[in-house]
Each structure stands twice: as structure tokens, then as C-alpha cells.
Write a protein that holds these residues in place. Structure first.
Motif, PDB file in Angstrom:
ATOM      1  N   LYS A 246       2.365   1.683  -3.422  1.00 18.11           N
ATOM      2  CA  LYS A 246       1.397   2.271  -4.350  1.00 18.11           C
ATOM      3  C   LYS A 246       1.275   3.778  -4.124  1.00 18.11           C
ATOM      4  N   GLN A 247       1.287   4.194  -2.870  1.00 20.32           N
ATOM      5  CA  GLN A 247       1.176   5.625  -2.568  1.00 20.32           C
ATOM      6  C   GLN A 247       2.387   6.391  -3.104  1.00 20.32           C
TER       7      GLN A 247
ATOM      8  N   GLU B  18       1.934   6.646  -6.874  1.00 17.80           N
ATOM      9  CA  GLU B  18       0.915   7.642  -7.217  1.00 17.80           C
ATOM     10  C   GLU B  18       1.466   9.059  -7.082  1.00 17.80           C
ATOM     11  N   ALA B  19       2.251   9.282  -6.032  1.00 18.90           N
ATOM     12  CA  ALA B  19       2.798  10.621  -5.789  1.00 18.90           C
ATOM     13  C   ALA B  19       3.835  11.018  -6.829  1.00 18.90           C
TER      14      ALA B  19
ATOM     15  N   THR C  32      -6.447   1.451  -7.323  1.00 12.07           N
ATOM     16  CA  THR C  32      -6.861   0.929  -6.020  1.00 12.07           C
ATOM     17  C   THR C  32      -8.340   1.216  -5.815  1.00 12.07           C
TER      18      THR C  32
ATOM     19  N   LEU D 121       0.840  -1.197   0.000  1.00 11.48           N
ATOM     20  CA  LEU D 121       0.000   0.000   0.000  1.00 11.48           C
ATOM     21  C   LEU D 121       0.875   1.247   0.000  1.00 11.48           C
ATOM     22  N   LEU D 122       1.947   1.217   0.781  1.00 10.48           N
ATOM     23  CA  LEU D 122       2.870   2.349   0.810  1.00 10.48           C
ATOM     24  C   LEU D 122       3.588   2.485  -0.537  1.00 10.48           C
TER      25      LEU D 122
END
Length: 320
Positions: free
Chosen positions: A50-51, A54-55, A63, A47-48
Motif C-alpha cells: 500500500k505504501q 501511495e508513493a 487506510t 502494508l508495504l
């Protein structure tokens, strides 16, 4: 074995001479020296990862939802309302464990890509086990990621059975040094896991074309289930894939990392996950040790590793 050429093993001195990287040297000289422990959550927690992607405008599967508690399991039908297919994965899982692919709905129940029925009761139980940490590193409580199901690019369909092939790129000091594609088989149960019987094929860094092919540590030229040749496949969007790999390697701030991609039929290469402890089987796929490539990158000064990466990639590709 009476004949040296018929041996199915090698002496340690022969492996060193061939530039094979072993697990002890990998851990001590490359992982421990280049991957700060502080940054491990950036890759161990999907999840981190993916974040971070995205950033930094790095393509990833969309997601749809994140479940963080058992109380949210009962809200799952609300989260997936209107979705016919999706993937469930543990945020801190490894080796593909705990991943469930839903290809269709059947009333309140679900169907896998092979058509196997998965009842809502069974799926609810699975979600609870993920949150309880059954599949997480260290057995700690985990989160559930619900994300876009990848539809394999047509270029790879003929060498894929029951799952989605993935492409691994090893980066050292921000430079891609080796790459391979992993192809699911019937024996691997549709998983791109080499230990379960998937195929590995090397990928040329400059062209993105496959060569060689191994399955269960033995050379092969044809997919055992489809009969299609393993060599000569062009990975779609190869330059974009390498660009995304280098971009993610930079923002992760880890010097020795494996980054896995899948090729979506519509979106092209998207990041699946990153790994701070990439395996060594990529050397088997290439029929070549990785040491010389790592040493070549080490000899480059910092400016060239940043500004001249494409040139270094061409130099590495010629080392076959």
C-alpha cells in the motif's frame, strides 16, 4: 475411460502440447528467474504494498489505521470512531485468511455484510490473533490493517453473492499476459477464492469483457446462485486497471507477478494486493495455457516491452 473425449484428465505430454504452465516450471523458470528474493516483502507485506502504491499514485483502498502491538488493540474503538463500515486484514496474510468485513455498527458491537453479529469481545480477540501471527506467512508476529470497505460496482452485483469480486492480472516482464475475474458464491462463503467454490471467468485483455467460466474445475455459463450469465460482463475502468497494473509491476521490480484489483462503485479499480507466486488456475479460466503468451513477451526486446506494451497486449489477446 473407454472414450478419449470423455476423459476428465490429460497426459503430461498433452498438457505440454497445450502450453499449460506447471507448478515446477513456474517456480524454477519464471518465479526464481524473475522475482528477486530481496523484493518479496514488497508483495508479502500488504502494508508495504500500500505504501508503494501511495508513493506512485496507484489507487488503493484508504487506510484508516494500523495496529502493531497488543497494547493498541484496546485503542481500536478510538481508531474507528465515526466509521460505520471497514475491513480488517492481516498485513502478511494469504488466501483471504484473517480478513473481517464490518458492514455496520450495533452499539459497541459490529455486523458483517450478511448481518451476523460480531461482538467487541470477539473482534478484540481476533485482532490479538492477527498480531500474534495466526494468519501470517510463516506464523510471524503481524500487523493489522484497517481500511476502506469496497462497495462493489453495480456492473458486477448480479454475479456476486455475499462478497466482493476481484480481478487478477498476471504480468510478465511488465506486460499483462492474462486476466480473470473471480466471483463469490454461496458455496465460497462470499470469498473470491476458487478453492472454496468461487467462479473464475477469463477477461479479454483488450476489451475487458469476460468469456468462459469455470467453477471447481468445471465449465459453467451461469452463476449458480443468481442465474446470471458469466460471459459478456464488461469490467468497469478496464484500461485504467491495466495501466495501474503495469505501473505497479514496474515499481515492484518483479518480472512475474499477479496483481489483484477490486472495482469500487465510486473509485473504480483499486489495488487489493500483489502476489509473487500467482496460482495457475487462470489457465483453467481461459481454457488455454499461458506458455505461448509468456514466450511471445520473451521474444520482444526491452524497448518494445516498455514502449509498446499496448500493442503487445493486443497481440496476446489474439492468441485465443
Amino acid at each position: 475411460m473407454s472414450s478419449e473425449s470423455s476423459r476428465s484428465w490429460a497426459w503430461p505430454s498433452e498438457l505440454r502440447g497445450a502450453g499449460i504452465l506447471g507448478i515446477n516450471r513456474r517456480n524454477l523458470e519464471f518465479i526464481a528467474e524473475n522475482n528477486p528474493r530481496l523484493y518479496y516483502p514488497r508483495v508479502d507485506n500488504k502494508l508495504l504494498t500500500k505504501q508503494i502504491c501511495e508513493a506512485n499514485d496507484i489507487p488503493i483502498p484508504s487506510t484508516y489505521a494500523v495496529l502493531r502491538s497488543h497494547g493498541e488493540v484496546y485503542k481500536f474503538p478510538e481508531y474507528i470512531e465515526g466509521l460505520s463500515d471497514f475491513v480488517i486484514k492481516p498485513a502478511s496474510g494469504a488466501a483471504g485468511r484473517g480478513i473481517v468485513v464490518v458492514a455496520a455498527r450495533s452499539g459497541e458491537d459490529f455486523k458483517s455484510p450478511s448481518g451476523k453479529l460480531l461482538t467487541w469481545s470477539e473482534l478484540r480477540y481476533h485482532l490479538s490473533t492477527v498480531i500474534s501471527g495466526l494468519y501470517s506467512l510463516g506464523g510471524k508476529p503481524d500487523e493489522v490493517i484497517v481500511e476502506q470497505r469496497i462497495i462493489s460496482h453495480h456492473a458486477l452485483v448480479k454475479v456476486t453473492v455475499g462478497g466482493t469480486p476481484d480481478i487478477r492480472v498476471i504480468l510478465y516482464q511488465g506486460v499483462p499476459v492474462m486476466a480473470m475475474v473471480r466471483l463469490p458464491t454461496n458455496e465460497s462463503g462470499g470469498r473470491a477464492n476458487l478453492h472454496q467454490g468461487a467462479i473464475a471467468a477469463a477477461v479479454d485483455l483488450t476489451s475487458g469483457v469476460t468469456f468462459g467460466g469455470v467453477c471447481k474445475n468445471r465449465k459453467i455459463s451461469w452463476h449458480p446462485d443468481t442465474g446470471e450469465p458469466i460471459a459478456g460482463l464488461l469490467i468497469p475502468g478496464w484500461k485504467n486497471l491495466l495501466t495501474a497494473a503495469m505501473k505497479l509491476g514496474d515499481v515492484l521490480e518483479m518480472g512475474y507477478v499477479g496483481i489483484d484489483f477490486v472495482i469500487d462503485a465510486n473509485d473504480g479499480p483499486v489495488v487489493l494486493e500483489a502476489n509473487a507466486r500467482p496460482g495457475l488456475a487462470i489457465q483453467v479460466a481461459h481454457g488455454q495455457g499461458i506458455i505461448k503468451r509468456l514466450e511471445h513477451v520473451s521474444k520482444q526486446d526491452v524497448d518494445r516491452r516498455l514502449e509498446g506494451r499496448w500493442e503487445i497486449i493486443e497481440e496476446l489477446a489474439k492468441m485465443h
